[in-house]
Design a protein around this motif. Structure first.
Motif, PDB file in Angstrom:
ATOM      1  N   TYR A 653       1.488  -0.865  -0.308  1.00 17.30           N
ATOM      2  CA  TYR A 653      -0.065   0.104  -0.301  1.00 17.30           C
ATOM      3  C   TYR A 653       1.147   1.315  -0.189  1.00 17.30           C
ATOM      4  N   TYR A 654       2.110   1.474   0.598  1.00 24.71           N
ATOM      5  CA  TYR A 654       3.043   2.548   0.597  1.00 24.71           C
ATOM      6  C   TYR A 654       4.150   2.521  -0.283  1.00 24.71           C
ATOM      7  N   ASN A 655       4.533   1.351  -0.803  1.00 23.76           N
ATOM      8  CA  ASN A 655       5.464   1.388  -2.190  1.00 23.76           C
ATOM      9  C   ASN A 655       5.017   1.476  -3.420  1.00 23.76           C
ATOM     10  N   LYS A 656       4.011   1.256  -3.644  1.00 21.72           N
ATOM     11  CA  LYS A 656       3.374   1.632  -4.495  1.00 21.72           C
ATOM     12  C   LYS A 656       4.353   0.943  -6.254  1.00 21.72           C
ATOM     13  N   ALA A 657       4.925  -0.123  -6.045  1.00 22.96           N
ATOM     14  CA  ALA A 657       5.562  -0.545  -6.590  1.00 22.96           C
ATOM     15  C   ALA A 657       4.774  -0.917  -8.117  1.00 22.96           C
ATOM     16  N   ASP A 658       5.559   0.307  -9.338  1.00 18.77           N
ATOM     17  CA  ASP A 658       5.466  -0.496 -10.881  1.00 18.77           C
ATOM     18  C   ASP A 658       6.446  -0.556 -11.599  1.00 18.77           C
ATOM     19  N   SER A 659       6.231  -0.548 -13.008  1.00 22.73           N
ATOM     20  CA  SER A 659       7.277  -0.436 -13.740  1.00 22.73           C
ATOM     21  C   SER A 659       7.786   0.733 -13.735  1.00 22.73           C
ATOM     22  N   ILE A 660       7.388   1.708 -13.703  1.00 25.55           N
ATOM     23  CA  ILE A 660       6.776   2.892 -13.655  1.00 25.55           C
ATOM     24  C   ILE A 660       8.020   3.809 -12.649  1.00 25.55           C
ATOM     25  N   GLU A 693      14.757  15.791  -0.835  1.00 35.72           N
ATOM     26  CA  GLU A 693      14.631  14.053  -0.924  1.00 35.72           C
ATOM     27  C   GLU A 693      14.706  12.517  -0.083  1.00 35.72           C
ATOM     28  N   ASN A 694      14.675  12.901   0.990  1.00 34.28           N
ATOM     29  CA  ASN A 694      14.712  12.235   2.312  1.00 34.28           C
ATOM     30  C   ASN A 694      13.016  12.346   2.530  1.00 34.28           C
ATOM     31  N   LEU A 695      12.025  13.263   1.824  1.00 31.99           N
ATOM     32  CA  LEU A 695      11.236  12.619   1.912  1.00 31.99           C
ATOM     33  C   LEU A 695      10.200  12.127   0.745  1.00 31.99           C
ATOM     34  N   LEU A 696      11.092  12.230  -0.411  1.00 33.11           N
ATOM     35  CA  LEU A 696      10.673  11.730  -1.911  1.00 33.11           C
ATOM     36  C   LEU A 696       8.929  11.152  -1.657  1.00 33.11           C
ATOM     37  N   MET A 697       9.369   9.931  -1.503  1.00 37.05           N
ATOM     38  CA  MET A 697       8.224   8.596  -2.159  1.00 37.05           C
ATOM     39  C   MET A 697       7.241   8.853  -0.412  1.00 37.05           C
ATOM     40  N   TRP A 698       7.360   9.977   0.540  1.00 34.02           N
ATOM     41  CA  TRP A 698       6.101  10.166   0.926  1.00 34.02           C
ATOM     42  C   TRP A 698       5.274  11.201   0.683  1.00 34.02           C
ATOM     43  N   PHE A 699       5.785  11.638  -0.317  1.00 34.27           N
ATOM     44  CA  PHE A 699       4.952  12.577  -1.359  1.00 34.27           C
ATOM     45  C   PHE A 699       4.366  12.527  -3.155  1.00 34.27           C
ATOM     46  N   HIS A 700       5.758  11.487  -3.459  1.00 29.14           N
ATOM     47  CA  HIS A 700       5.458  11.522  -4.933  1.00 29.14           C
ATOM     48  C   HIS A 700       6.271  10.432  -5.585  1.00 29.14           C
ATOM     49  N   HIS A 701       4.926   9.368  -6.101  1.00 26.00           N
ATOM     50  CA  HIS A 701       5.611   8.604  -7.280  1.00 26.00           C
ATOM     51  C   HIS A 701       6.702   8.926  -8.614  1.00 26.00           C
ATOM     52  N   VAL A 702       7.574   7.669  -8.111  1.00 29.25           N
ATOM     53  CA  VAL A 702       9.121   8.352  -8.218  1.00 29.25           C
ATOM     54  C   VAL A 702       9.685   7.824  -9.688  1.00 29.25           C
ATOM     55  N   ARG A 703       9.877   8.276 -10.880  1.00 28.12           N
ATOM     56  CA  ARG A 703       9.952   7.107 -12.089  1.00 28.12           C
ATOM     57  C   ARG A 703      11.407   6.705 -11.396  1.00 28.12           C
ATOM     58  N   TRP A 704      11.762   5.288 -12.193  1.00 25.02           N
ATOM     59  CA  TRP A 704      13.715   4.436 -12.027  1.00 25.02           C
ATOM     60  C   TRP A 704      14.485   5.391 -12.948  1.00 25.02           C
ATOM     61  N   ASP A 705      13.902   6.012 -13.465  1.00 27.84           N
ATOM     62  CA  ASP A 705      14.827   7.152 -13.825  1.00 27.84           C
ATOM     63  C   ASP A 705      14.594   8.191 -13.906  1.00 27.84           C
ATOM     64  N   ARG A 706      14.000   9.386 -12.833  1.00 29.82           N
ATOM     65  CA  ARG A 706      14.382  10.558 -12.678  1.00 29.82           C
ATOM     66  C   ARG A 706      15.932  10.573 -12.034  1.00 29.82           C
ATOM     67  N   ARG A 707      15.997  11.683 -12.432  1.00 33.94           N
ATOM     68  CA  ARG A 707      17.803  12.227 -12.387  1.00 33.94           C
ATOM     69  C   ARG A 707      17.632  12.710 -10.850  1.00 33.94           C
ATOM     70  N   MET A 708      18.425  12.301 -10.060  1.00 37.95           N
ATOM     71  CA  MET A 708      18.893  12.448  -8.489  1.00 37.95           C
ATOM     72  C   MET A 708      20.113  13.739  -8.477  1.00 37.95           C
ATOM     73  N   ARG A 709      19.359  14.501  -7.675  1.00 38.94           N
ATOM     74  CA  ARG A 709      20.548  15.725  -7.431  1.00 38.94           C
ATOM     75  C   ARG A 709      22.028  15.681  -7.081  1.00 38.94           C
ATOM     76  N   SER A 710      22.314  14.346  -7.007  1.00 39.54           N
ATOM     77  CA  SER A 710      23.221  13.268  -7.383  1.00 39.54           C
ATOM     78  C   SER A 710      24.452  13.112  -9.039  1.00 39.54           C
ATOM     79  N   GLY A 711      23.309  13.511  -9.883  1.00 38.34           N
ATOM     80  CA  GLY A 711      23.441  13.519 -10.558  1.00 38.34           C
ATOM     81  C   GLY A 711      23.402  12.543 -11.515  1.00 38.34           C
ATOM     82  N   ARG A 712      22.671  10.955 -10.601  1.00 38.96           N
ATOM     83  CA  ARG A 712      22.466   9.653 -10.580  1.00 38.96           C
ATOM     84  C   ARG A 712      21.000   9.797 -10.617  1.00 38.96           C
ATOM     85  N   ILE A 713      20.066   8.195 -11.749  1.00 38.71           N
ATOM     86  CA  ILE A 713      18.983   8.031 -11.818  1.00 38.71           C
ATOM     87  C   ILE A 713      18.666   7.782 -10.376  1.00 38.71           C
TER      88      ILE A 713
END
Length: 872
Positions: A653-660, A693-713
């Motif tokens: 219910y909380y992780n909402k994991a999917d292919s996106i 970023e330390n609260l990112l998934m509390w509020f958003h469904h994050v794409r696997w390939d989203r560019r993070m502030r470190s420069g990594r996906i």
């Protein structure tokens, strides 16, 4: 391979020699300075110490120069009229258990005097005389404790105006001089305030601070500083092998009501040493109340038989300024155990005289035996507990009914807001505010707003879910401006490692309390004081009655908390509830000095371990705002795939994991939970580009390939963060090993065993979660770009792509190639490495240790290379 915590007890993770790469280790760290040698010898000699004194052990000062100064400054204790103002004692046969080392006192000043005698005698390594008749003036080196009412010396040197600002619980500590000598006065408006000052003075000696030229004035920022003791539920401090219960006929909790067998004679009204130790410890950090039973309340605590036992406990704790409260069940009046004074369901009308009258009678029965009984905690319409909604009423109706019944007796109601009726909203996080907010906003006939009575506190967790390792602040803080609100923190580590993992919670609470709510007044203007701490202490919105509650789980384990480092969380809760503006690192340093050692290298090393431990746990459990991925059976291990009968108990219910991607969309395009915050936070949290970023998934469904502030996906950063959490625990384990010469044997061994389990279980979290997310991301673990990623040169070849999650790596070499590693190439230039061992032949094994100081502390990875010949 992950070794289960159930099979790892007593095992040692195989790998290694200590090295300078591990912060706090090596020759410099291991050396004992000449001025500290005596303390180290004294500490290590007491190898059987079990931690039962908590932070009140009072080890002699080992620095000869400092000891000399302390002895010159403290030569006598003066507590005038210590026995005059006896506290109420209801129980005529109150007694300590046979063989006790603690004792009962009848006044608060006796408690202060005895603590000074105990503490100074231990710290100064010699008895300090107590003077009952100080004469016309105090002697040089005297420590005087009292109030203006109790002490002639206090009246002479401390004016009423001086004490006005510290209130009932505050204190002054002042040095007075005659030439080069002088004396110290510890004063309060009340005896409890003087007791708090006594502990503060002793803490200065315990932490090797100056006790001359003192001019200290302190008072608590929050009025009610209470524990909620949860008995056997979430009990991680019982004295059996697994830490989940009791032996010898006890149930594992700290207070004995129903002990059987060989413990039958140890039930209340018999007082056990651990009760007094707990009382002294609570008073030492300014706690002043305890609700002694679980919020899923058993009505037995309201029966005359139990009230008699509770009165005995109250008698023992009262000299330390600690008052009792009980958790109650809303439908207790229908319990047949109270016959003939029982009600029917039809009589549970919160507006009716029958319901209110019943609670008034029960409260009077308690007050007859416990005159300072403070009130009731209520968990209603939550997780199967009955409440007013079962009868067509709301939380305001129910809370006010019981509050009105007990208000004439001076009692309060702490009504928990931990509710999440699925019919209210699909998003569990939104439900509490939807159930309570409108009652706070309701306009009353006199023109004011807010329906809750003045003796009601809404007891609200720091975050909107359930004591997760990191949560955003609860949106109700600041939104309930017309209602008294108590902050609820969890000291017992239900979701933060229980009795196995070293996790210091002070930084988590500091982060919450110092978060800006961006609260506004009724005209929409930002408040001047608007941190969550300002909301809690009442300065933000003008609340004079304030409270912080800590969910504790003191047990009958030798050290009372299950894990030696869990004591730090009880200590930190007390200090932060007294003054939420304190720095959690400073609190940790005080606790280390009071509990382990004053040696600089020990203090610095252990504080560093503690300060990164929470962020590490977040990283290997629920990084970037992931939440509630625990297996339902015990809330300890991971199970991100688990689906339960109730959706909002299920990790999926909380992780909402999917292919996106991963995470729960609570922005305006999702559940719109962000709208419950004040506008500034709502905008920040609602935008994926501005949310921390330390609260990112509390509020958003994050794409696997989203560019993070470190420069990594996102996928790469997520996996590396899981790995870093484990790597920090590895550093803690190695660092603790380096402290063995400075730590007494039993406690060193017990913590070492815990850290071994901790490291294995952190690895289990990493591997279970990452492997589950792989099923949705379709991606392999990143390898060559992590904080501790390396390549090696061996046999003339450069080899990389080592998954940092693996425990070992197989290297195949052609015939004739040397097995020696000739070069190590870190991915991060800040990384340091050391080749701990080389393979002398093939097959063989080589170990490379890689270390780095990262954003939450040092991380360490041992690469174990199994070197073999390639098959022809």
């Amino acid at each position: 391979m992950i070794i289960s915590r159930r099979t790892l007890l007593g095992a040692v993770v195989p790998v290694t020699a200590a090295t300078g790469l591990v912060a706090g280790t090596g020759a410099a760290a291991g050396a004992v300075g000449r001025e500290e040698g005596a303390a180290a010898l004294r500490t290590t000699a007491d190898g059987d110490y079990d931690g039962s004194d908590l932070w009140l052990r009072y080890v002699p000062v080992g620095d000869p120069g400092l000891l000399r100064k302390y002895r010159e400054s403290v030569t006598a204790v003066i507590v005038e009229n210590a026995g005059r103002k006896k506290v109420h004692r209801h129980t005529p046969n109150l007694s300590m258990a046979p063989g006790s080392t603690e004792k009962l006192v009848q006044t608060t000043l006796e408690a202060a005097r005895d603590e000074l005698v105990r503490g100074l005698g231990g710290l100064l390594d010699r008895a300090v005389p107590v003077k009952t008749d100080p004469g016309d003036k105090p002697s040089d080196g005297a420590v005087i404790v009292g109030t203006r009412d109790s002490s002639r010396i206090v009246r002479q040197h401390i004016s009423a105006d001086d004490l006005t600002s510290v209130g009932d619980d505050g204190y002054l500590i002042r040095s007075f001089f005659r030439g080069t000598q002088g004396f110290t006065v510890i004063a309060g408006n009340t005896e409890v305030g003087a007791l708090y000052g006594t502990f503060a003075f002793l803490r200065r000696l315990q932490t090797h601070k100056s006790i001359t030229r003192l001019d200290i004035s302190e008072s608590p920022r929050v009025r009610h500083r209470h524990l909620n003791n949860w008995e056997t539920v979430r009990l991680y401090a019982g004295n059996n092998a697994s830490g989940t219960g009791g032996l010898n006929g006890e149930n594992g909790t700290i207070f004995n009501f129903t002990g059987t067998g060989e413990s039958a004679g140890r039930n209340l009204p018999v007082i056990l040493d651990r009760y007094i130790v707990a009382a002294r410890a609570m008073a030492s950090v300014g706690m002043n109340g305890i609700t002694i039973n679980l919020v899923n309340a058993d009505n037995v605590y309201l029966t005359p038989e139990y009230i008699a036992q509770e009165a005995a406990l109250a008698d023992a704790l009262r000299p330390y300024g600690i008052k009792l409260a009980l958790s109650i069940n809303y439908t207790a009046p229908t319990d047949p155990r109270f016959a003939p004074d029982t009600l029917t369901n039809e009589q549970l009308d919160p507006h009716g005289e029958e319901f209110r009258g019943w609670w008034n009678r029960r409260a009077r029965l308690l007050q007859a035996s416990i005159p300072d009984f403070t009130g009731f905690t209520v968990k209603a319409n939550s997780e199967g507990q009955p409440g007013p909604q079962d009868f067509g009423d709301d939380h305001g109706d129910g809370a006010n009914a019981i509050a009105a019944a007990v208000a004439p007796l001076g009692m309060k109601i702490y009504w928990r807001t931990f509710v999440y009726n699925a019919d209210v909203d699909e998003d569990r996080l939104k439900r509490a505010y939807l159930e309570f907010g409108y009652i706070n906003d309701e306009r009353q006939p006199d023109g004011t707003r807010g329906r809750f009575l003045d003796n009601v506190f809404l007891q609200t967790k720091n975050g909107p879910l359930d004591f997760q390792a990191r949560e955003p602040i609860h949106p109700m803080f600041g939104r309930m401006e017309h209602t008294n609100q108590a902050l609820e923190l969890q000291i017992t580590q239900e979701y933060t490692g229980q009795d196995e993992m070293l996790c210091y919670l002070g930084p988590m609470w500091e982060e919450a309390l110092k978060t800006d709510t961006y609260a506004r007044d009724e005209r929409g203007r930002l408040l001047d004081k608007r941190l969550m701490g300002h909301i809690v202490d009442g300065t933000a919105q003008g609340h004079s009655d304030t409270a912080i509650v800590g969910v504790a789980n003191l047990g009958n384990a030798d050290n009372l908390t299950g894990h030696h480092f869990s004591q730090a969380n009880l200590f930190a809760f007390g200090r932060q509830s007294w003054d939420w503006t304190l720095d959690s690192a400073d609190i940790a340093a005080d606790w280390v000095r009071m509990t382990w050692s004053n040696r600089k290298n020990v203090v610095g090393t252990i504080v560093k371990m503690m300060m990164g431990s929470w962020e590490a746990l977040v990283s290997y459990q629920t990084p970037f705002g992931m939440a509630h991925q625990f297996r339902s059976s015990d809330h300890y291990g991971p199970n991100p795939a688990e689906r339960l009968a109730r959706d909002d108990w299920s990790p999926v219910y909380y992780n909402k994991a999917d292919s996106i991607g991963l995470g729960y969309d609570r922005s305006s395009t999702g559940s719109d939970f962000t709208a419950q915050y004040f506008p500034t936070l709502a905008a920040r949290y609602g935008d994926i580009d501005t949310v921390p970023e330390n609260l990112l998934m509390w509020f958003h469904h994050v794409r696997w390939d989203r560019r993070m502030r470190s420069g990594r996906i996102f996928w790469d950063e997520l996996v590396y963060r899981y790995q870093m959490g484990v790597q920090y625990v590895t550093w803690m384990r190695l660092t603790w090993d380096s402290l063995q010469p400075s730590i007494d044997a039993r406690r060193f061994s017990e913590v070492k065993t815990k850290l071994t389990i901790h490291e294995a279980d952190a690895g289990d979290w990493r591997d279970t979660c990452v492997n589950y997310w792989k099923e949705f991301s379709g991606r392999d673990n990143p390898a060559d770009n992590g904080p501790l990623s390396i390549k090696i040169v061996v046999g003339g070849r450069t080899i990389g792509a080592f998954d940092p999650s693996a425990s070992s790596y197989r290297i195949t070499l052609p015939a004739g190639a040397s097995p020696k590693i000739t070069k190590v190439i870190p991915a991060d230039r800040a990384t340091r490495y050391e080749i701990l061992s080389q393979a002398d032949d093939v097959p063989g094994q080589a170990i490379v240790r890689v270390a780095k100081e990262d954003f939450f502390g040092p991380i360490v990875k041992d690469y174990v290379f199994v070197i073999e010949r390639a098959h022809p």
